[in-house]
Design an enzyme around this catalytic site. Structure first.
Site, PDB file in Angstrom:
ATOM      1  N   TYR A 141      21.411 -20.273 -20.422  1.00  0.00           N
ATOM      2  CA  TYR A 141      21.345 -20.837 -21.774  1.00  0.00           C
ATOM      3  C   TYR A 141      21.257 -19.754 -22.852  1.00  0.00           C
ATOM      4  O   TYR A 141      21.522 -20.009 -24.022  1.00  0.00           O
ATOM      5  CB  TYR A 141      20.148 -21.795 -21.918  1.00  0.00           C
ATOM      6  N   LYS A 191      20.553 -20.000  -5.748  1.00  0.00           N
ATOM      7  CA  LYS A 191      21.888 -20.141  -5.155  1.00  0.00           C
ATOM      8  C   LYS A 191      22.283 -18.742  -4.672  1.00  0.00           C
ATOM      9  O   LYS A 191      23.332 -18.187  -5.050  1.00  0.00           O
ATOM     10  CB  LYS A 191      22.843 -20.700  -6.228  1.00  0.00           C
ATOM     11  N   ASP A 223      21.555 -26.844  -4.094  1.00  0.00           N
ATOM     12  CA  ASP A 223      22.271 -28.055  -3.665  1.00  0.00           C
ATOM     13  C   ASP A 223      21.466 -28.797  -2.598  1.00  0.00           C
ATOM     14  O   ASP A 223      21.353 -30.025  -2.620  1.00  0.00           O
ATOM     15  CB  ASP A 223      23.699 -27.737  -3.182  1.00  0.00           C
ATOM     16  N   ASP A 247      16.319 -27.503 -15.371  1.00  0.00           N
ATOM     17  CA  ASP A 247      16.670 -28.569 -16.306  1.00  0.00           C
ATOM     18  C   ASP A 247      17.117 -29.807 -15.526  1.00  0.00           C
ATOM     19  O   ASP A 247      16.683 -30.936 -15.784  1.00  0.00           O
ATOM     20  CB  ASP A 247      17.821 -28.057 -17.198  1.00  0.00           C
ATOM     21  N   ASP A 251      14.511 -33.372 -14.154  1.00  0.00           N
ATOM     22  CA  ASP A 251      14.856 -34.766 -14.479  1.00  0.00           C
ATOM     23  C   ASP A 251      14.993 -35.593 -13.206  1.00  0.00           C
ATOM     24  O   ASP A 251      14.597 -36.756 -13.164  1.00  0.00           O
ATOM     25  CB  ASP A 251      16.172 -34.829 -15.269  1.00  0.00           C
TER      26      ASP A 251
END
Ligand code: NAD
Length: 358
Positions: A141, A191, A223, A247, A251
């Site tokens: 970001y 990852k 994943d 992020d 959620d």
């Protein structure tokens, strides 16, 4: 103990839920002999209306000189047409940046009384208690280069995932320290099979782990984590991860519990922590005494625990929430057959009443 708290109710339901959380804080103060001195200021749309700025200097100064910040929510349709820099949400980014809040802590805990509110099977979610620790000020970001550039045939969009050793060390330390106060397990999500930044992430956190021998460290690819959160969420205690992965996963973890109005969050880093429910200003129900104040009340519990080291007081609030739900009291968003519907203020009253009886 005496503490100063900057209170930003913000917009929409923020104006209704924050007063209930402050009443609970006051009740704890009286019961346990602490002085919580609350000072109020505007942020978000309300601040834009009165000063033209989403985060007025005065509000920022108040936050900086306080011991913690409690925030409701910002935003609403009234301010949606404003240019990006003047949008209410800029207040959150400004506070995070100016207060050095590099770690976002989001617990996802299921209250047994609300098991049916989840879309997952009761046996999968019963007893889940996960804390997602998300890096908040680095990663893709913020990394450079970024932007949209012209090419010979069209355009290309660029974002860059960057993490430094220092950034990984400090977020790892937050995760290990949180795990020491919980069940002692950190799962680091990356990852590393594809991304070099993840390879460094894994290397550094493994190194930091040597200072926390009482905590177990596991690694998991993002994943697989997305899948495991749905398949067997009870295997997790603390999840620590990057800004982007956090992020998304926070959620996902929140959804396990089935209700957005119930969940608190903390953003911590330097000396002043900021505490807020995970939901927004809910313009559709604002001003109707319908909002669920529990996410904000639970945010106060997080404040007591993380900023003031008052874990017993935090636990009392959590017990009061649990017991209120067990007795069948609900706001509209979590109402089901056979329960008693309460408004925002009445839910505050009930939690305080239960708290005083504990
Ligand atoms: P939202 O979280 O405000 O609302 C989503 C849905 O959940 C709505 O139906 C709402 O009624 C319900 N809901 C949310 N909180 C609730 C509560 N405590 N009790 C009962 N129901 C609740 O998200 P949105 O509608 O996408 O956004 C509304 C505004 O809030 C937008 O301006 C958005 O930018 C802003 N927002 C702010 C924050 C923040 O301040 N941290 C976070 C998300 C969205």
């Amino acid at each position: 103990m005496k503490k100063k708290i900057a209170v930003f109710a913000g917009d929409g339901i923020g104006q209704e839920i924050v007063p209930q959380a402050i009443r609970v804080l006051d009740a704890i103060g009286v019961r346990c002999g602490h002085g919580f001195d609350c000072e109020y200021a505007q942020v978000g749309g309300a601040a834009i209306d009165s000063t033209g700025m989403p985060l007025p200097q005065e509000s920022l100064e108040l936050a900086k000189k306080s011991d913690a910040v409690l925030l409701g929510a910002v935003g609403g349709p009234k301010w949606e047409g404003l240019e990006y820099e003047r949008r209410p949400e800029r207040a959150l980014l400004g506070l995070r940046e100016q207060l050095g809040l590099f770690a976002n802590l989001r617990p996802a805990k299921i209250y047994s009384a609300l098991i049916d509110a989840s879309t997952l099977k009761p046996e999968v979610i019963d007893g889940i208690d996960v804390l997602v620790v998300r890096e908040l000020t680095g990663g893709i970001y913020f990394g450079k280069p970024k932007g949209i550039e012209e090419t010979a045939t069209g355009h290309k969009g660029i974002n860059t995932e960057v993490y430094t050793t220092e950034e990984i060390i400090r977020i790892s330390e937050v995760a290990f320290k949180a795990a020491q106060k919980r069940r002692g397990l950190v799962t680091s999500i990356d990852k590393a099979n594809v991304l070099e930044s993840s390879e460094l992430w894994r290397r550094v956190i493994t190194d930091v782990h040597k200072d926390y021998p009482d905590v177990e460290l596991r690694h998991m690819y993002v994943d697989n984590c997305a899948m495991q959160l749905i398949r067997n969420p009870k295997q997790f205690d603390v999840l620590v991860t990057t800004n982007l992965f956090g992020d998304i996963l926070s959620d996902e973890a929140a959804m396990l519990t089935g209700s957005i109005g119930m969940l608190p969050s903390a953003s911590v880093g330097s000396t002043v922590g900021m505490y807020e429910p995970i939901h927004g200003s809910a313009p559709d129900i604002a001003g109707k005494n319908m909002a669920n104040p529990i996410g904000t009340i639970a945010s106060v519990a997080m404040m007591l625990n993380h900023s003031f080291d008052l874990s017993k007081e935090a636990e009392l609030i959590e017990q009061a929430i649990q017991s209120t739900l067990d007795q069948g009291f609900r706001t509209k968003d979590i109402e089901s057959d056979g329960t008693t519907l309460l408004g925002t203020k009445e839910m505050g009253d009930k939690i305080i009443q239960v708290l005083e009886s504990l």
